[in-house]
Write a protein that holds these residues in place. Structure first.
Motif, PDB file in Angstrom:
ATOM      1  N   LEU A  20       0.825  -1.207   0.000  1.00  0.00           N
ATOM      2  CA  LEU A  20       0.000   0.000   0.000  1.00  0.00           C
ATOM      3  C   LEU A  20       0.860   1.258   0.000  1.00  0.00           C
ATOM      4  CD1 LEU A  20      -2.755  -1.112   2.543  1.00  0.00           C
ATOM      5  CD2 LEU A  20      -2.904  -1.062   0.054  1.00  0.00           C
ATOM      6  N   GLU A  21       1.955   1.212   0.755  1.00  0.00           N
ATOM      7  CA  GLU A  21       2.823   2.386   0.874  1.00  0.00           C
ATOM      8  C   GLU A  21       3.481   2.733  -0.450  1.00  0.00           C
ATOM      9  OE1 GLU A  21       7.098   3.364   3.006  1.00  0.00           O
ATOM     10  OE2 GLU A  21       5.729   1.941   3.956  1.00  0.00           O
ATOM     11  N   THR A  22       3.811   1.723  -1.244  1.00  0.00           N
ATOM     12  CA  THR A  22       4.555   1.958  -2.486  1.00  0.00           C
ATOM     13  C   THR A  22       3.657   2.056  -3.712  1.00  0.00           C
ATOM     14  OG1 THR A  22       4.925  -0.433  -2.726  1.00  0.00           O
ATOM     15  CG2 THR A  22       6.641   0.850  -1.598  1.00  0.00           C
ATOM     16  N   GLY A  23       2.352   2.083  -3.514  1.00  0.00           N
ATOM     17  CA  GLY A  23       1.444   2.284  -4.640  1.00  0.00           C
ATOM     18  C   GLY A  23       1.278   1.094  -5.540  1.00  0.00           C
ATOM     19  N   THR A  24       1.302  -0.116  -4.959  1.00  0.00           N
ATOM     20  CA  THR A  24       1.052  -1.318  -5.752  1.00  0.00           C
ATOM     21  C   THR A  24      -0.329  -1.219  -6.384  1.00  0.00           C
ATOM     22  OG1 THR A  24       2.464  -2.628  -4.321  1.00  0.00           O
ATOM     23  CG2 THR A  24       0.864  -3.826  -5.648  1.00  0.00           C
ATOM     24  N   GLU A  25      -0.398  -1.490  -7.679  1.00  0.00           N
ATOM     25  CA  GLU A  25      -1.672  -1.292  -8.384  1.00  0.00           C
ATOM     26  C   GLU A  25      -2.743  -2.261  -7.911  1.00  0.00           C
ATOM     27  OE1 GLU A  25      -3.602  -1.259 -12.872  1.00  0.00           O
ATOM     28  OE2 GLU A  25      -1.719  -2.294 -12.499  1.00  0.00           O
ATOM     29  N   VAL A  26      -2.390  -3.555  -7.850  1.00  0.00           N
ATOM     30  CA  VAL A  26      -3.349  -4.590  -7.460  1.00  0.00           C
ATOM     31  C   VAL A  26      -2.625  -5.629  -6.611  1.00  0.00           C
ATOM     32  CG1 VAL A  26      -4.971  -6.361  -8.258  1.00  0.00           C
ATOM     33  CG2 VAL A  26      -4.686  -4.273  -9.584  1.00  0.00           C
ATOM     34  N   ILE A  27      -3.303  -6.102  -5.561  1.00  0.00           N
ATOM     35  CA  ILE A  27      -2.780  -7.177  -4.731  1.00  0.00           C
ATOM     36  C   ILE A  27      -3.605  -8.429  -4.998  1.00  0.00           C
ATOM     37  CG2 ILE A  27      -2.364  -7.964  -2.365  1.00  0.00           C
ATOM     38  CD1 ILE A  27      -2.136  -4.965  -1.591  1.00  0.00           C
ATOM     39  N   HIS A  28      -2.927  -9.536  -5.313  1.00  0.00           N
ATOM     40  CA  HIS A  28      -3.607 -10.808  -5.562  1.00  0.00           C
ATOM     41  C   HIS A  28      -3.743 -11.544  -4.228  1.00  0.00           C
ATOM     42  CE1 HIS A  28      -2.078 -10.809 -10.017  1.00  0.00           C
ATOM     43  NE2 HIS A  28      -2.865  -9.802  -9.737  1.00  0.00           N
ATOM     44  N   VAL A  29      -4.965 -11.681  -3.769  1.00  0.00           N
ATOM     45  CA  VAL A  29      -5.222 -12.239  -2.438  1.00  0.00           C
ATOM     46  C   VAL A  29      -5.384 -13.751  -2.540  1.00  0.00           C
ATOM     47  CG1 VAL A  29      -6.785 -12.225  -0.475  1.00  0.00           C
ATOM     48  CG2 VAL A  29      -6.249 -10.086  -1.657  1.00  0.00           C
ATOM     49  N   GLU A  30      -4.689 -14.471  -1.644  1.00  0.00           N
ATOM     50  CA  GLU A  30      -4.581 -15.930  -1.730  1.00  0.00           C
ATOM     51  C   GLU A  30      -5.518 -16.678  -0.779  1.00  0.00           C
ATOM     52  OE1 GLU A  30      -2.256 -18.082  -3.322  1.00  0.00           O
ATOM     53  OE2 GLU A  30      -1.173 -16.594  -4.507  1.00  0.00           O
ATOM     54  N   SER A  31      -6.142 -15.984   0.187  1.00  0.00           N
ATOM     55  CA  SER A  31      -6.992 -16.681   1.155  1.00  0.00           C
ATOM     56  C   SER A  31      -7.952 -15.686   1.791  1.00  0.00           C
ATOM     57  CB  SER A  31      -6.146 -17.347   2.252  1.00  0.00           C
ATOM     58  OG  SER A  31      -5.582 -16.364   3.101  1.00  0.00           O
ATOM     59  N   ARG A  32      -8.973 -16.218   2.449  1.00  0.00           N
ATOM     60  CA  ARG A  32      -9.908 -15.358   3.172  1.00  0.00           C
ATOM     61  C   ARG A  32      -9.184 -14.639   4.314  1.00  0.00           C
ATOM     62  NH1 ARG A  32     -15.519 -15.228   4.266  1.00  0.00           N
ATOM     63  NH2 ARG A  32     -15.859 -13.575   5.804  1.00  0.00           N
ATOM     64  N   SER A  33      -8.289 -15.330   4.987  1.00  0.00           N
ATOM     65  CA  SER A  33      -7.529 -14.694   6.060  1.00  0.00           C
ATOM     66  C   SER A  33      -6.705 -13.528   5.534  1.00  0.00           C
ATOM     67  CB  SER A  33      -6.616 -15.729   6.726  1.00  0.00           C
ATOM     68  OG  SER A  33      -5.723 -15.110   7.630  1.00  0.00           O
ATOM     69  N   GLU A  34      -6.041 -13.725   4.385  1.00  0.00           N
ATOM     70  CA  GLU A  34      -5.248 -12.642   3.815  1.00  0.00           C
ATOM     71  C   GLU A  34      -6.143 -11.478   3.410  1.00  0.00           C
ATOM     72  OE1 GLU A  34      -2.888 -12.403  -0.246  1.00  0.00           O
ATOM     73  OE2 GLU A  34      -1.706 -13.516   1.253  1.00  0.00           O
ATOM     74  N   LEU A  35      -7.331 -11.774   2.932  1.00  0.00           N
ATOM     75  CA  LEU A  35      -8.291 -10.739   2.568  1.00  0.00           C
ATOM     76  C   LEU A  35      -8.631  -9.887   3.796  1.00  0.00           C
ATOM     77  CD1 LEU A  35      -9.880 -10.016  -0.072  1.00  0.00           C
ATOM     78  CD2 LEU A  35     -11.780 -11.330   0.876  1.00  0.00           C
ATOM     79  N   GLU A  36      -8.872 -10.545   4.909  1.00  0.00           N
ATOM     80  CA  GLU A  36      -9.237  -9.824   6.127  1.00  0.00           C
ATOM     81  C   GLU A  36      -8.053  -9.029   6.675  1.00  0.00           C
ATOM     82  OE1 GLU A  36     -10.959 -12.641   8.806  1.00  0.00           O
ATOM     83  OE2 GLU A  36     -12.647 -13.090   7.469  1.00  0.00           O
TER      84      GLU A  36
END
Length: 414
Positions: free
Chosen positions: A108-124
Motif C-alpha cells: 500500500l505504501e509503495t502504490g502497488t496497483e493490485v494485490i492478488h489475495v490468496e486466502s480469506r484470512s489474507e483478505l481480512e
C-alpha cells in the motif's frame, strides 16, 4: 543450439583473461529486447504483458524489459522493494502466498496497483491494514479452480489440493464479505493453475475455461470485473529447443477469448518464457575421466550455480567452445566420439547438468555453453553450498560497445 557470435566471443574472452577455470552467466540484452518487443507486438489490444520478476530479477534485465511490458509482477516484499527502487512509477502487481502484514503495508505504501489475495484470512488482514492506513486497496481474488480438462504439465499449482489460491467454493462468501468492506476494491479474478505449458492450443482451452467460470460468477453473483489475470504458465522446451511454444498461434486465438468478456483487460504474467532465451551459462572443463564404463566431464561450477537441469529433471543442451592453446605442462585430458555426462564440483551424485550426451570432441580447458539459462537458474540455485565462488555475470548491451562482467570482486571488463 549455437549461441550468437558475440556470446561465444565474450565467453572465450573471459576464459582467456583468467588464470583459473571460469564459470559465468552471459546475458544477451539485445536478444532480450527483440524477444520482448515481439511478445508485446503479438498481443491483441485487450491483453497486457507483465513480467514475473521471480524468473530472474537481475536489474539489467528489468531495465531492458521495462519499455516493453505493461508492468511487473512481484511475489515478495523484497522483490517489491527492488522493483520500486528502480521503477517508482511502473505498474506493479503483488502475488504469492504467505504475505506478511508488513508486506501488505509495504504494497500500500509503495502504490502497488493490485494485490492478488490468496486466502480469506489474507483478505481480512489486508482490509485491516488498508483501514488503519486510511487507504483503499485494489484486489484480485486468486482462485484454485477445478478444471475437468486441466492439461498435464510438469508443474501444477491448482485444479487439485495445493496451497495456492482460494477454493472456488469460497468465492461467493468472499464476494458477500467484500460488499461490506469498502476499504477493498475488487477488480477481478486471478487464475494460475500450472506452469511449463508447451501446447498453445491446450493453453487457449484453459483460458477459455477461466472465462467460462468468470461468466458464471458474473451471472450468479454480479461479480464486478475489469481485470482477469490468467497468470503465466507458458514453458520453455529444454528437451527439444527446436519445438518451442507457438506464440503466434496462441496470440491468434486470443481475440476470440476477449470477445467472451467485453470490456475486460486480460493480463499475462510471464517469467520463464520472457527471459530464458537471453541467458547462457558457461563452465570450463577441469577434468575428463572414465569410470565404470561412463565418461564424466567435470567442470567449474555446477548445480549450485545452474540448478535448472536438476530442477526440471532433464539433460540440458550445450555446445563445446574449444579453448587454445593449452598453457599447462601436464597432459590435457580429452574425449572424442562418444557420449559424456557433464557434472559440476559438488560432493553429490546429483550434481549433473547433462547425462550421456554425444560429443565429437571435448578437452580439459574447453568451455561448455548452456543456452536457455536466463530464468530460474542462478536465482534458484543453492549458491552457498561448499562455498565455491560465484559465477561472473556478463551483460552484453543493446548497443555495440564493451560489455561489463560483474564478478565477486566487482566490475571487470568482459
Amino acid at each position: 543450439m549455437r549461441a550468437p557470435g558475440r556470446v561465444r566471443a565474450a565467453a572465450l574472452a573471459l576464459a582467456a583473461r583468467s588464470s583459473e577455470p571460469v564459470s559465468a552467466y552471459l546475458y544477451d540484452l539485445a536478444a532480450l529486447d527483440r524477444h520482448a518487443a515481439g511478445l508485446r507486438a503479438g498481443l491483441p489490444p485487450a491483453f497486457e504483458l507483465f513480467y514475473a520478476v521471480k524468473a530472474n530479477p537481475e536489474p539489467h534485465l528489468l531495465q531492458t524489459l521495462a519499455p516493453h511490458v505493461h508492468g511487473f509482477e512481484v511475489a515478495s516484499g523484497g522483490e517489491l522493494a527492488q522493483v520500486r527502487a528502480q521503477f517508482p512509477q511502473m505498474p506493479v502487481i503483488f502475488g504469492g502466498p504467505g504475505k506478511t502484514d508488513a508486506e501488505l503495508a509495504l504494497a500500500l505504501e509503495t502504490g502497488t496497483e493490485v494485490i492478488h489475495v490468496e486466502s480469506r484470512s489474507e483478505l481480512e488482514r489486508l482490509a485491516w491494514t488498508a483501514r488503519t492506513r486510511g487507504q483503499i486497496a485494489s484486489v484480485l481474488l486468486r482462485v484454485n479452480l477445478r478444471v475437468e480438462t486441466l492439461p498435464e504439465t510438469p508443474l501444477t499449482m491448482g485444479g487439485r489440493p495445493t496451497p495456492f489460491g482460494i477454493d472456488a467454493a469460497e468465492v461467493p462468501a468472499c464476494l458477500s464479505w467484500l460488499e461490506e468492506h469498502p476499504e477493498l476494491r475488487l477488480r477481478g479474478i486471478h487464475f494460475h493453475l500450472l506452469s511449463h505449458q508447451l501446447d498453445a492450443g491446450a493453453h487457449l482451452r484453459l483460458l477459455a475455461a477461466y472465462a467460462a467460470q468468470v461468466r458464471g460468477w458474473q451471472a450468479q453473483h454480479g461479480l464486478p470485473l475489469d481485470l482477469l489475470n490468467v497468470g503465466g504458465g507458458i514453458g520453455v522446451n529444454y528437451r527439444d529447443p527446436q519445438r518451442p511454444f507457438d506464440w503466434a498461434a496462441f496470440c491468434a486465438g486470443l481475440p476470440a477469448l476477449a470477445a467472451q468478456l467485453p470490456g475486460v483487460r486480460w493480463r499475462l504474467e510471464l517469467g520463464r518464457y520472457v527471459t530464458a532465451g537471453c541467458g547462457y551459462y558457461a563452465m570450463q572443463v577441469i577434468d575428463v575421466k572414465r569410470t565404470l564404463g561412463e565418461t564424466f566431464v567435470v567442470a567449474r561450477g555446477g548445480t549450485h550455480q545452474f540448478r535448472t537441469p536438476a530442477a526440471q529433471g532433464h539433460s540440458h543442451p550445450f555446445e563445446v567452445l574449444p579453448v587454445d592453446p593449452w598453457p599447462h605442462p601436464y597432459a590435457r585430458g580429452s574425449h572424442e566420439g562418444g557420449p559424456v555426462t557433464v557434472v559440476g564440483q559438488l560432493c553429490t551424485p546429483k550434481d549433473v547438468l547433462a547425462r550421456e550426451v554425444p560429443v565429437s570432441r571435448l578437452r580439459a580447458g574447453d568451455l561448455l555453453l548452456f543456452p536457455l539459462a536466463g530464468a530460474y537458474a542462478w536465482n534458484i540455485s543453492h549458491q552457498q553450498f561448499l562455498s565455491h565462488p560465484a559465477p561472473a555475470m556478463v551483460f552484453l548491451p543493446l548497443e555495440e560497445r564493451e560489455s561489463m562482467a560483474v564478478g565477486p570482486g566487482g566490475l571487470v571488463q568482459a
